[in-house]
Design a protein around this motif. Structure first.
Motif, short mmCIF file in Angstrom:
data_model
loop_
_atom_site.label_atom_id
_atom_site.label_comp_id
_atom_site.label_asym_id
_atom_site.label_seq_id
_atom_site.Cartn_x
_atom_site.Cartn_y
_atom_site.Cartn_z
N PHE A 144 0.84 -1.19 0.00
CA PHE A 144 0.00 0.00 0.00
C PHE A 144 0.88 1.25 0.00
O PHE A 144 1.95 1.28 0.62
N ARG A 145 0.39 2.30 -0.66
CA ARG A 145 1.01 3.61 -0.59
C ARG A 145 -0.01 4.57 0.01
O ARG A 145 -1.07 4.79 -0.56
N ILE A 146 0.34 5.11 1.19
CA ILE A 146 -0.58 5.93 1.96
C ILE A 146 -0.21 7.40 1.79
O ILE A 146 0.94 7.80 2.00
N GLY A 147 -1.20 8.21 1.44
CA GLY A 147 -0.95 9.63 1.23
C GLY A 147 -1.62 10.51 2.26
O GLY A 147 -2.68 10.18 2.79
N MET A 148 -0.98 11.64 2.57
CA MET A 148 -1.64 12.71 3.31
C MET A 148 -1.83 13.87 2.34
O MET A 148 -1.05 14.05 1.41
N MET A 149 -2.90 14.64 2.54
CA MET A 149 -3.27 15.62 1.52
C MET A 149 -3.48 17.01 2.09
O MET A 149 -4.20 17.20 3.06
N PHE A 150 -2.82 17.98 1.45
CA PHE A 150 -3.01 19.41 1.68
C PHE A 150 -3.94 19.99 0.62
O PHE A 150 -3.88 19.59 -0.55
N ALA A 151 -4.73 20.98 0.99
CA ALA A 151 -5.16 21.99 0.02
C ALA A 151 -4.08 23.06 0.07
O ALA A 151 -3.83 23.63 1.12
N ASP A 152 -3.39 23.29 -1.03
CA ASP A 152 -2.29 24.24 -0.98
C ASP A 152 -2.80 25.60 -0.52
O ASP A 152 -3.69 26.18 -1.12
N GLY A 153 -2.21 26.08 0.57
CA GLY A 153 -2.61 27.38 1.11
C GLY A 153 -1.43 28.28 1.42
O GLY A 153 -1.58 29.29 2.10
N ILE A 154 -0.26 27.92 0.91
CA ILE A 154 0.93 28.73 1.17
C ILE A 154 0.80 30.06 0.43
O ILE A 154 0.53 30.09 -0.77
N SER A 155 1.01 31.16 1.13
CA SER A 155 0.87 32.48 0.51
C SER A 155 2.23 33.11 0.24
O SER A 155 3.24 32.72 0.83
N TYR A 156 2.23 34.10 -0.65
CA TYR A 156 3.41 34.91 -0.91
C TYR A 156 3.41 36.12 0.03
O TYR A 156 2.34 36.65 0.34
N PRO A 157 4.59 36.60 0.45
CA PRO A 157 4.60 37.89 1.16
C PRO A 157 4.22 39.01 0.21
O PRO A 157 4.63 39.02 -0.96
N ALA A 158 3.41 39.94 0.69
CA ALA A 158 2.94 41.03 -0.17
C ALA A 158 4.09 41.95 -0.59
O ALA A 158 4.06 42.53 -1.68
N THR A 159 5.10 42.11 0.28
CA THR A 159 6.27 42.93 -0.03
C THR A 159 7.51 42.24 0.54
O THR A 159 7.41 41.22 1.22
N CYS A 160 8.65 42.84 0.29
CA CYS A 160 9.89 42.32 0.86
C CYS A 160 10.22 42.97 2.20
O CYS A 160 11.32 42.80 2.73
N LYS A 161 9.29 43.74 2.76
CA LYS A 161 9.49 44.28 4.11
C LYS A 161 9.70 43.11 5.07
O LYS A 161 8.95 42.14 5.03
N PRO A 162 10.70 43.18 5.91
CA PRO A 162 10.97 42.06 6.83
C PRO A 162 9.75 41.65 7.65
O PRO A 162 9.54 40.47 7.90
N GLU A 163 8.93 42.64 8.04
CA GLU A 163 7.74 42.32 8.82
C GLU A 163 6.76 41.47 8.02
O GLU A 163 6.14 40.54 8.56
N ASP A 164 6.61 41.80 6.74
CA ASP A 164 5.69 41.03 5.89
C ASP A 164 6.22 39.63 5.63
O ASP A 164 5.46 38.65 5.60
N VAL A 165 7.54 39.52 5.43
CA VAL A 165 8.13 38.21 5.18
C VAL A 165 7.97 37.32 6.41
O VAL A 165 7.56 36.15 6.30
N LEU A 166 8.26 37.86 7.59
CA LEU A 166 8.13 37.06 8.81
C LEU A 166 6.68 36.67 9.06
O LEU A 166 6.39 35.51 9.41
N ALA A 167 5.75 37.61 8.88
CA ALA A 167 4.34 37.29 9.09
C ALA A 167 3.88 36.19 8.14
O ALA A 167 3.11 35.31 8.53
N THR A 168 4.40 36.22 6.93
CA THR A 168 4.02 35.20 5.95
C THR A 168 4.64 33.85 6.30
O THR A 168 3.99 32.81 6.18
N VAL A 169 5.89 33.86 6.76
CA VAL A 169 6.52 32.61 7.20
C VAL A 169 5.71 31.99 8.32
O VAL A 169 5.41 30.78 8.31
#
Length: 480
Positions: free
Chosen positions: A244-269
């Motif tokens: 058997f091959r058992i899978g776990m499944m995501f609905a992809d929900g990873i977002s992009y940071p809106a800007t390269c501001k460090p605060e936006d990048v960290l919030a997105t991470v």
């Protein structure tokens, strides 16, 4: 010394498929001993005031009212009647050249109330025939065990997945099905889109709002119980058939940071970590530190039972993802608890979902780098208002463009070194929408003559995209 050659195209044994869910296609909602499931109370939402009843604000009273309602429109109860037309439908799908087909087993057909000791033999016999027919048409069955079809009794008599009893009930159901189809099915996805505990909250977890004191906490406790059940079922599956091959499944929900501001990048991470959370548990086998911090900051107390941590060591073999759109996030929105919003740099579908083919390549690389397990694209597609012309044809060039551009990026991801094992367009035959119970939100290569109210002949006909997908498969993805 020689370097390893970059793959030219899709792997030799690539799964070219299509995906549906039992509750969105089968109908026959009270036949052969089937019990009520959560999908059977999903009303066609032609009134915006009903929107709140979809996500999480469902109460026991709402459930009882829906069970007694004789006036409302509940399209999933009859769907496209796949329960009776599956032979003809599978033959038509197989003529595209598809070598695999993903569907779900409706839990409430096997255990109508969910807490019985003995399964419903009539329900098992239906899936005997269905799986045999999939195989007879030259397609590898990929079976989902929980796809918004939890027996409704587990909500009304218990508290959905918040109730610890569901772990044993679900494991019993999984063991029944694994045993029955151990020589017919290789690929299993235990829970569809396990991370959607907000957008598909009641459909997924079956927790009625009035039965818990803290709904946010109850949802995370519910998904903890669910993940423990998945891990226990995985251990049983391997004992029944090590192949058997058992899978776990995501609905992809990873977002992009809106800007390269460090605060936006960290919030997105930090936001994205709680999207990865489910895979980190089910593919890595333990709770990550960031999750405990999230729970502390959100005043969420989880109860771990004896043996839970050990059970979670039974990890899945592959990752399945659904991919439809991408969104962006920033620090300011995170403070307001609005975790993501539309990307202004991409176009959107008729339903406002941002169309981002490059995002699929990006996500495949991110998931591969994190987990290093084979990846199945278990859903991808575009819902649209298809127009049937006077000659009966549907010229869905927009669907062809969408699929072509996404498959081109999948091919690039394979060249990047990502182990992609299959591609399953969502709803290769038109089915009832999950979120809104519409038929007018169509995904398929095959048109089904039914409207949002279930009116129409039910006749099937090929759209323009049908021939395109046929040519793609025949060329093994070389001709997009």
């Amino acid at each position: 010394m020689t370097s390893k050659r970059i793959p030219d195209g899709f792997p030799e044994h690539f799964l070219w498929g299509g995906a549906v869910a039992a509750n969105q296609c089968e109908g026959a909602w009270q036949e052969d001993g089937k019990g009520w499931c959560v999908a059977d109370i999903n009303l066609f939402r032609n009134d915006v005031a009903l929107d709140k009843k979809y996500n999480e604000e469902i109460t026991t009273e709402d459930i009882l009212n829906a069970m007694q309602d004789t006036q409302g429109v509940y399209p999933k109860r009859n769907a496209i009647d796949f329960y009776h037309t599956y032979k003809e439908d599978l033959k038509l799908l197989a003529e595209t050249g598809m070598n695999s087909f993903r569907t779900s087993i409706n839990w409430s057909r096997i255990y109508p109330n969910g807490d019985e000791q003995v399964p419903n033999e009539a329900g098992l016999r239906f899936y005997d025939k269905l799986i045999d027919e999939i195989i007879a048409n030259g397609m590898e069955p990929v079976i989902t065990l929980s796809h918004y079809e939890m027996p409704l009794h587990l909500t009304t008599a218990y508290s959905g997945w918040y109730s610890r009893e569901l772990v044993d009930f679900f494991v019993r159901y999984c063991e029944t099905v694994f045993t029955r189809y151990q020589h017919k099915v290789k690929y299993w996805i235990i829970v569809n889109q396990i991370n959607l505990i907000v957008h598909e909250s009641f459909n997924h977890l079956g927790i009625a709002e009035d039965k818990v004191a803290n709904l946010a906490e109850a949802k995370y406790q519910g998904v903890h119980n669910e993940m423990v059940a998945c891990a226990k079922a995985t251990a049983i599956a391997r004992r029944i058939n090590p192949e058997f091959r058992i899978g776990m499944m995501f609905a992809d929900g990873i977002s992009y940071p809106a800007t390269c501001k460090p605060e936006d990048v960290l919030a997105t991470v930090r936001r994205n970590q709680m999207e990865y959370f489910y895979g980190d548990v089910l593919l890595r086998g333990r709770y990550p530190g960031y999750a405990f911090r999230y729970f502390e900051e959100h005043n969420i107390q989880l109860q771990f039972y004896p043996g839970d941590e050990e059970a979670l060591h039974n990890t899945a073999d592959f990752l399945a993802i659904s991919y439809y759109y991408t969104r962006i996030s920033d620090a300011e929105s995170a403070l307001k608890r609005k975790t993501s919003y539309a990307n202004p740099h991409i176009q959107a579908s008729d339903w406002g979902w941002g169309i981002d083919p490059i995002g699929l390549r990006t996500k495949l690389n991110l998931y591969w780098d994190r987990y290093q397990v084979p990846i199945m694209i278990a859903e991808n597609g575009i819902g649209a208002f298809d127009k049937k012309e006077e000659n009966g044809e549907v010229q869905d060039d927009y669907r062809i463009d969408y699929m072509r551009s996404h498959l081109a990026q999948v091919k690039e991801a394979v060249r990047d070194g990502v182990d992609v094992i299959g591609y399953f367009p969502w709803g290769p035959i038109d089915i009832v929408s999950c979120s809104s119970s519409e038929m007018s939100k169509r995904y398929g290569f095959i048109y089904v003559d039914l409207d949002d109210y279930g009116q129409g002949s039910g006749a099937r006909s090929r759209k323009k995209s049908y021939g395109w997908y046929q040519r793609v498969i025949a060329s093994h993805g070389e001709e997009l």
